[in-house]
Design a protein around this motif. Sequence first.
Motif, mmCIF file in Angstrom:
data_model
loop_
_atom_site.group_PDB
_atom_site.id
_atom_site.type_symbol
_atom_site.label_atom_id
_atom_site.label_comp_id
_atom_site.label_asym_id
_atom_site.label_seq_id
_atom_site.Cartn_x
_atom_site.Cartn_y
_atom_site.Cartn_z
ATOM 1 N N LEU A 1 0.828 -1.206 0.000
ATOM 2 C CA LEU A 1 0.000 0.000 0.000
ATOM 3 C C LEU A 1 0.862 1.255 0.000
ATOM 4 O O LEU A 1 0.599 2.211 -0.742
ATOM 5 N N ALA A 2 1.875 1.266 0.849
ATOM 6 C CA ALA A 2 2.757 2.437 0.940
ATOM 7 C C ALA A 2 3.415 2.724 -0.406
ATOM 8 O O ALA A 2 3.503 3.879 -0.846
ATOM 9 N N ARG A 3 3.873 1.669 -1.061
ATOM 10 C CA ARG A 3 4.556 1.838 -2.357
ATOM 11 C C ARG A 3 3.640 2.503 -3.376
ATOM 12 O O ARG A 3 4.051 3.402 -4.106
ATOM 13 N N TRP A 4 2.386 2.082 -3.440
ATOM 14 C CA TRP A 4 1.506 2.597 -4.483
ATOM 15 C C TRP A 4 0.773 3.860 -4.086
ATOM 16 O O TRP A 4 0.390 4.658 -4.937
ATOM 17 N N GLN A 5 0.602 4.098 -2.797
ATOM 18 C CA GLN A 5 -0.003 5.358 -2.360
ATOM 19 C C GLN A 5 1.041 6.455 -2.200
ATOM 20 O O GLN A 5 0.674 7.630 -2.115
ATOM 21 N N GLY A 6 2.311 6.077 -2.128
ATOM 22 C CA GLY A 6 3.370 7.077 -1.978
ATOM 23 C C GLY A 6 3.402 7.709 -0.600
ATOM 24 O O GLY A 6 3.799 8.858 -0.451
ATOM 25 N N ARG A 7 3.005 6.967 0.425
ATOM 26 C CA ARG A 7 3.084 7.489 1.791
ATOM 27 C C ARG A 7 3.523 6.368 2.732
ATOM 28 O O ARG A 7 3.083 5.217 2.608
ATOM 29 N N ALA A 8 4.393 6.733 3.675
ATOM 30 C CA ALA A 8 5.004 5.751 4.565
ATOM 31 C C ALA A 8 3.991 5.110 5.503
ATOM 32 O O ALA A 8 4.201 3.996 5.982
ATOM 33 N N ARG A 9 2.916 5.839 5.798
ATOM 34 C CA ARG A 9 1.852 5.288 6.637
ATOM 35 C C ARG A 9 0.572 5.244 5.807
ATOM 36 O O ARG A 9 -0.208 6.198 5.784
ATOM 37 N N PRO A 10 0.389 4.147 5.096
ATOM 38 C CA PRO A 10 -0.718 4.069 4.132
ATOM 39 C C PRO A 10 -2.069 3.993 4.825
ATOM 40 O O PRO A 10 -2.176 3.704 6.020
ATOM 41 N N ARG A 11 -3.103 4.244 4.026
ATOM 42 C CA ARG A 11 -4.485 4.180 4.511
ATOM 43 C C ARG A 11 -5.312 3.289 3.591
ATOM 44 O O ARG A 11 -5.013 3.155 2.411
ATOM 45 N N ALA A 12 -6.369 2.730 4.163
ATOM 46 C CA ALA A 12 -7.333 1.976 3.359
ATOM 47 C C ALA A 12 -8.725 2.240 3.905
ATOM 48 O O ALA A 12 -9.538 1.334 4.067
ATOM 49 N N GLU A 13 -9.003 3.510 4.185
ATOM 50 C CA GLU A 13 -10.301 3.894 4.742
ATOM 51 C C GLU A 13 -11.308 4.236 3.649
ATOM 52 O O GLU A 13 -12.491 3.940 3.767
ATOM 53 N N SER A 14 -10.844 4.880 2.587
ATOM 54 C CA SER A 14 -11.723 5.245 1.479
ATOM 55 C C SER A 14 -11.630 4.162 0.403
ATOM 56 O O SER A 14 -10.713 4.152 -0.418
ATOM 57 N N VAL A 15 -12.576 3.227 0.452
ATOM 58 C CA VAL A 15 -12.573 2.087 -0.469
ATOM 59 C C VAL A 15 -13.725 2.249 -1.449
ATOM 60 O O VAL A 15 -14.862 2.522 -1.053
#
Length: 340
Positions: free
Chosen positions: A54-68
């Motif tokens: 997730l971090a790799r594809w979202q470009g953030r070290a602390r990824p999120r998966a709240e907005s699905v």
Amino acid sequence: MTIKPPVDFADFHRLVASLPAGDEAAAAAATARDAVLTKPPGALGRLESLAVWLARWQGRARPRAESVKVAVFAGNHGIAAAGVSPFPATVTAQMVANFAAGGAAINALARGIGAELTVVPLELDRPTADFRDRPALDEGEFIAAVAAGFAVVTEGIDLLCIGEMGIGNTTAAAALCAGLFGGDAAGWVGPGTGATGPVLAAKIAAVETAAAFHRAATRDPLDLARRLGGRELAAMLGACLAARLARIPVVLDGYVTTAAVAPLALVTPGGLDHVVAGHCSAEPAHRRLLERLSLAPLLDLGMRLGEASGAALAAAVVKAAARTHDEMASFAEAGVDGKE
């Protein structure tokens, strides 16, 4: 965020050939954080690698998966008239109405994970051509369906789940796999909505005829997707491509969905690095296809419904991966002694 769809087939090829890479700095930072969380290394198993993905594809070290977002695409197939399914093509529109009324499995599953559900019917009154002796779609029809997939990729999505509905589409998926990978047609065909006996035999014969006809015309994976797929398969391919261009991670549903996006892996190395397989369905060839694409499914529950049901269930696992990575304390923060 505006991700422009391709304007023609040449533009589509250009987009597929120039896919962006993931953010390795963000992935490295997520890996470093995982190493100091209050657990033995690797104790959360695949949740840890999912967080880094997730971090790799979202470009953030602390990824999120709240907005699905869960996107379900529906289409009808001319091959259905050849007796390849025990259900009539009218069921496609009836199930779309069921989605709209909130009465399908995917409605319940999307509500359960707090996801936005988008259902996209694609010219249900105009089935694709019978692909045994001609392309399922002409180039304009194919690009229009791809554009419909692009349209579901909007700003603010943390995770996109892709699925489908369409009587006859496991026949299209099998034909596309046979076209892309070769091999015995029977090895790519399964029961779908319950085909047995003469119906299953008709399905195998249709796949064998179609794959041989179109493989003789081209070996271009994207052109085979046009020739052997359908509107909902093209739309799923478009949504997956648009998500890659927007650097949004994707969860795939079952056999039809996986077949639809397979051309990305064949045209460009790493073309499916931004996706995970939500589950392995009970459709026999799905496992074979996942192995060909080196995709390890998150779940294996014997499901074969389609409509993004397996992807939505798997999204709950991805959400758990993001939350544990973000909300767990480090050893230093918790005052817990680390590994010596």
